[in-house]
Design a protein around this motif. Structure first.
Motif, short mmCIF file in Angstrom:
data_model
loop_
_atom_site.label_atom_id
_atom_site.label_comp_id
_atom_site.label_asym_id
_atom_site.label_seq_id
_atom_site.Cartn_x
_atom_site.Cartn_y
_atom_site.Cartn_z
N PHE A 106 0.80 -1.23 -0.01
CA PHE A 106 0.08 0.05 0.07
C PHE A 106 0.87 1.31 0.06
N MET A 107 2.00 1.26 0.60
CA MET A 107 3.09 2.45 0.49
C MET A 107 3.45 2.61 -1.01
N LEU A 108 3.60 1.31 -1.82
CA LEU A 108 4.20 1.53 -3.05
C LEU A 108 2.86 2.16 -3.93
N MET A 109 1.54 1.55 -3.61
CA MET A 109 0.64 2.10 -4.18
C MET A 109 0.22 3.47 -4.24
N ALA A 110 0.49 4.10 -3.03
CA ALA A 110 0.21 5.47 -2.64
C ALA A 110 1.40 6.24 -3.38
N ASN A 111 2.67 5.88 -3.29
CA ASN A 111 3.86 6.43 -3.90
C ASN A 111 3.54 6.72 -5.39
N MET A 112 3.01 5.41 -6.09
CA MET A 112 2.93 5.80 -7.48
C MET A 112 1.61 6.61 -7.69
N ALA A 113 0.75 6.47 -7.08
CA ALA A 113 -0.68 7.52 -7.34
C ALA A 113 0.00 8.68 -7.24
N VAL A 114 0.48 9.31 -6.17
CA VAL A 114 1.13 10.53 -5.93
C VAL A 114 1.86 11.05 -6.95
N ALA A 115 2.88 10.10 -7.75
CA ALA A 115 3.59 10.55 -8.50
C ALA A 115 2.90 10.94 -10.11
N HIS A 116 1.98 10.01 -10.30
CA HIS A 116 1.00 10.53 -11.31
C HIS A 116 0.48 11.81 -11.11
N LYS A 117 -0.07 11.94 -9.93
CA LYS A 117 -0.97 13.30 -9.64
C LYS A 117 -0.12 14.45 -9.80
N ILE A 118 1.43 14.60 -9.35
CA ILE A 118 2.01 15.86 -9.14
C ILE A 118 2.57 15.93 -10.54
N PHE A 119 2.94 14.76 -11.44
CA PHE A 119 3.40 15.00 -12.72
C PHE A 119 2.47 15.34 -13.67
N ARG A 120 1.23 15.02 -13.53
CA ARG A 120 0.41 15.61 -14.24
C ARG A 120 -0.04 17.13 -14.44
N THR A 121 -0.01 17.31 -12.98
CA THR A 121 -0.11 19.09 -12.63
C THR A 121 0.95 19.84 -12.93
N PHE A 122 2.21 19.30 -12.69
CA PHE A 122 3.40 20.20 -12.75
C PHE A 122 4.34 19.22 -13.56
N PRO A 123 4.16 18.96 -14.87
CA PRO A 123 5.11 18.22 -15.77
C PRO A 123 6.77 18.74 -15.64
N VAL A 124 6.79 19.79 -15.46
CA VAL A 124 8.29 20.25 -15.13
C VAL A 124 9.00 20.56 -14.02
N GLN A 125 7.93 20.37 -12.75
CA GLN A 125 8.26 20.68 -11.59
C GLN A 125 8.09 19.46 -10.49
N ALA A 126 7.89 18.37 -11.16
CA ALA A 126 7.52 17.18 -10.16
C ALA A 126 8.93 16.57 -9.65
N LEU A 127 8.83 16.30 -8.39
CA LEU A 127 10.22 15.54 -7.83
C LEU A 127 9.56 14.02 -7.65
#
Length: 885
Positions: free
Chosen positions: A597-618
């Motif tokens: 579930f930690m992996l699942m949450a990390n992947m979900a957040v990665a997609h969310k911040i990259f969609r919103t900030f394509p050049v500023q996502a960590l």
């Protein structure tokens, strides 16, 4: 005699703790010719030993033109005069031969090098495995504990459990031929994993020249003799030249310039230097020896130097001039006796730039001042209130910084609402505050065997942010609607308030999983809030376990890789702090439940911040393994009759999991191969999405996913705090991030540097405690499996403790031993001296994957221990002689 409290006559101290970051697991080198030069007077004009650094302008121009190359310097932990930087074309590393060519750069520094003319390059021979050829392995005379530095593998935490202390092979001696082989120091991510990932794939080894006309490679060697073993040169694969270079500039001094070691008088009592300086000899001889002004030394050091022979000091390099073999340094502190846990620990922390000082009053003023703190009513109104939900934590029993909590509720349509709730650290760490700056500088908590050096003040780590049971807590949550198979139907992100109903340990959760229909007795569980029942929590754990099994199965079907390496856990004496025993940490279903579930949450957040900030996502990427090293390893396995498919992460995982049975021998062989295949793995890295053009480079090799980040541990990782802020901005809680990609990348680089240093410190802490355990409770016996065979020694993985050791034939009670190759497999035949002279000698054949019995025993030098092969047929020691597990 111990002198920890004397007054040092110091000027302003050197680099403050925590200011300089450290990359990679290794320290730095000293000059091989220093003994000859240390007695020379400083009178008169002196000839430069090192080249003057190029100007910044020339360096910039050279890098643009491609005539200069930059890279992170890695010094061979087993031969300090050898160093490497990665080749820009991804081919073999570039070799930097000797301290002069290294030009005062230390391990982990970002350097600029210039290639030498091709006629100065060294021959290189590629091997499938050290020991496949009859390479000389002569036991070193030195007792320096660094001759056996610990390994680190850099397997990302996302693909491996914690891995143990692993002992690296001892030093080599030989001609100027570079042997490239895969079993050197590797670095993998998280302990959980390894460090620089760029394995020292090149070593100088001694190669015996073949006798003309002789094809038989079997030659007996009498004990204590060092007779060259004839070799068939046809067995050598492609011979070519290793690119060699010299350092012309240091772009960034990432090494802390601090070292632990001992003080010595200079040898030449008649020299001018003798009256002015003492010699500081670092424990790690990859750090240069250092001149220290006598006025900084203890007052009675000159008259009673032997009193300080076993006293550890910390010294910082403050200068290293072009005309001086040795650096100039300044004593910072006396630590105490060498070999004792606390002095050694402080030395490790200092060497790796870990800031373990108390938080300043300025930082502490950023925390809530009126305690006990309660959530302001206006903050409650801004968040989704989950305080009535059945939410709980699952952590190690000793954990105090509880980052994450879980919830699972069955819905009427048969689906599940599953939540991952993470401590909202960013609420308490205002951006730009003094607290923010010190957390960003520390970048990570550092976990030692006996304690934690926290990234944040303990009031935050253990109270305000920690998701302790039955108290209201601020969290950032990801909540899904899932099918029983784990398919995502709906997804929600947001700020929440929770009230954890209980603090489960992994043991508690495991007991619930193993007893699905039985009621767990109340006295065996921690307190549970009256709003919820034991049965409710038990059922939630079972539901999470059921879904996690499906998620895990699907991840590996989809091509994920996991390299579980053995991890040591210790039991400590409550009064003395000394290790009483150790055991291999068991990774069980309860651990796997949380991980999924930690992996699942990390992947979900990665997609969310990259969609919103394509050049500023960590984000976090994991490059594929080093191709050449991987192919050499596959070739070796083929020779051993073990075909391995490494075409993808999933294929490698399948090869490692499906090839072997469940018997003791098969499981041991799997451990050895897992250890071997961790070596080519590169390090996972934080990066800013706007700094890489090719999204294929975003991928995480081990997880086999396109996007990944770290969101779930903000109490102990600053990268997660940055991700929380990005997610808050993506959800409209805060303003859009006003940061340039290059600035964010610098933060990512610093997080990477400190993370690697932290992992290395953790490795060294485990190594320290295990060495003390061997001394206090040894000798320790274990089965071991042979990993590599040389002509006078062999390497083993000690299965009970997960350490690697080299066993030397000339340290055994042998009448003789001989090396030969059977087909392509190296083989040592040992002839043991009988206890009774009337009996026949016992013969023992050592080959790769042989199971043997070994004894680990302490040596006279502090923190040094050796492995001795038990004579075949000897009964094992009684259980009473073993340390408790």
């Amino acid at each position: 005699m111990n002198h920890p409290d004397y007054k040092l006559n110091l000027r302003s101290p050197g680099t403050p703790r925590g200011v300089s970051s450290v990359v990679g697991p290794n320290a730095v080198g000293a000059s091989p010719g220093d003994k000859k030069s240390k007695n020379k007077s400083m009178r008169g004009k002196k000839k430069s030993i090192f080249e003057t650094y190029m100007s910044k302008e020339d360096v910039s121009e050279g890098l643009k033109r491609g005539t200069l190359i930059q890279g992170v310097l890695r010094i061979n932990p087993k031969k300090f005069h050898e160093a490497f930087i990665p080749s820009p074309d991804g081919d073999r590393d570039i070799f930097i031969d000797g301290v002069v060519a290294r030009n005062r750069a230390l391990n982990g520094d970002l350097v600029v090098v210039k290639l030498l003319p091709e006629d100065q390059w060294k021959p290189r021979i590629t091997l499938s495995l050290p020991g496949v050829l009859g390479l000389q392995a002569v036991k070193p005379e030195s007792n320096d504990k660094e001759t056996e530095a610990t390994y680190e593998a850099d397997i990302p935490e996302e693909c491996c459990g914690h891995h143990p202390l692993q002992q690296s092979p001892k030093g080599w001696s030989g001609p100027d031929v570079i042997i490239e082989a895969q079993f050197d120091d590797s670095d993998s991510e998280d302990r959980h994993g390894n460090t620089s990932g760029l394995v020292d794939g090149v070593k100088k080894l001694s190669i015996s020249t073949p006798d003309k006309g002789k094809e038989d490679s079997s030659t007996p060697v009498m004990k204590d003799e060092n007779i060259p073993i004839p070799q068939d040169t046809k067995a050598l694969s492609e011979k070519s030249l290793q690119k060699s270079a010299k350092v012309v500039y240091i772009l960034e001094k990432k090494h802390s310039r601090a070292a632990t070691g001992i003080l010595k008088l200079l040898a030449d009592k008649n020299s001018d230097l003798f009256k002015k300086y003492a010699l500081f000899s670092p424990s790690d001889h990859r750090v240069p020896r250092i001149y220290v002004p006598l006025k900084d030394c203890p007052q009675d050091f000159m008259t009673r130097p032997k009193d300080y022979a076993n006293t550890l000091f910390i010294c910082r390099i403050i200068d290293w001039k072009e005309d001086c073999n040795f650096a100039l340094g300044q004593l910072a502190k006396s630590l105490g006796q060498a070999g004792e846990i606390e002095p050694e620990t402080e030395g490790i922390l200092t060497e790796y730039g870990v800031d373990f000082s108390d938080f300043s009053s300025e930082v502490l003023e950023c925390l809530p001042q009126s305690l006990p703190w309660t959530i302001p009513p206006d903050e409650v109104g801004k968040r989704r209130d989950l305080r009535k939900d059945c939410i709980f934590t699952i952590d190690p029993s000793t954990a105090r910084d509880l980052d994450d909590a879980l919830s699972c509720r069955r819905l009427t349509d048969g689906t599940f609402e599953v939540g991952v709730h993470i401590a909202d650290v960013s609420y308490f760490v205002p951006e730009g505050s003094s607290l923010d700056k010190v957390a960003a500088e520390r970048a990570t908590s550092v976990y030692l065997v006996q304690k934690v050096v926290p990234m944040l003040p303990r009031l935050l780590c253990e109270e305000l942010c920690s998701l302790n049971p039955m108290t209201d807590k601020l969290t950032f949550s990801v909540i899904w609607k899932l099918t029983p198979e784990g398919k995502i139907l709906e997804e929600w992100f947001g700020r929440t308030i929770i009230r954890s109903c209980t603090k489960l340990s992994y043991d508690h959760a495991q007991s619930m999983i193993e007893n699905p229909t039985e009621k767990i007795p109340e006295e065996e569980l921690p307190p549970i809030s009256p709003e919820h029942s034991i049965e409710e929590v038990h059922q939630a754990v079972l539901n999470l376990h059921s879904i996690a099994k499906q998620l895990r199965c699907q991840r590996f079907v989809d091509g994920a890789l996991r390299l579980d390496q053995l991890k040591l856990a210790f039991t400590l004496d409550h009064e003395t702090g000394l290790p009483q025993g150790c055991h291999i940490y068991e990774y069980r279903d309860s651990n796997k439940l949380v991980e999924e579930f930690m992996l699942m949450a990390n992947m979900a957040v990665a997609h969310k911040i990259f969609r919103t900030f394509p050049v500023q996502a960590l984000l976090r990427r994991h490059p594929p393994p080093q191709t050449k090293m991987l192919s050499d390893l596959v070739e070796f396995c083929d020779q051993m009759g073990l075909p391995m498919d490494v075409s993808s992460a999933g294929a490698l995982n399948k090869s490692l999991t499906k090839t072997f049975g469940d018997d003791k021998y098969s499981l041991a062989r799997k451990e050895v191969l897992t250890n071997m295949y961790s070596r080519p793995m590169q390090m996972a890295l934080y990066f800013c999405s706007g700094t890489l053009q090719d999204q294929e480079q975003f991928r995480h090799y081990a997880l086999n996913v396109p996007l990944y980040t770290h969101f779930t541990s903000p109490i102990r990782r600053f990268a997660d705090v940055i991700v929380h802020r990005l997610l808050a901005a993506a959800l409209g809680y805060s303003e859009q991030p006003d940061v340039e990609p290059d600035t964010l990348q610098k933060q990512a680089d610093h997080c990477n540097d400190r993370r690697m240093a932290s992992k290395r410190v953790q490795e060294l802490s485990i190594g320290l405690f295990f060495a003390v355990l061997v001394k206090e409770s040894g000798p320790l016996e274990s089965e071991a499996m042979v990993m590599g065979v040389l002509n006078q020694a062999f390497d083993v993985l000690v299965l009970r403790f997960g350490v690697q050791k080299r066993i030397y034939c000339n340290a055994l009670a042998l009448r003789s031993y001989s090396f030969q190759k059977v087909g392509k497999k190296p083989e040592l035949t040992l002839l043991w001296e009988p206890d009774d002279l009337e009996e026949e000698p016992t013969q023992q054949v050592i080959t790769i994957f042989s199971l043997v019995d070994v004894v680990l025993q302490a040596e006279a030098t502090a923190l040094k221990y050796s492995a001795i092969l038990k004579r075949p047929g000897l009964e094992k020691a009684s259980d009473e002689e073993e340390p408790e597990d």
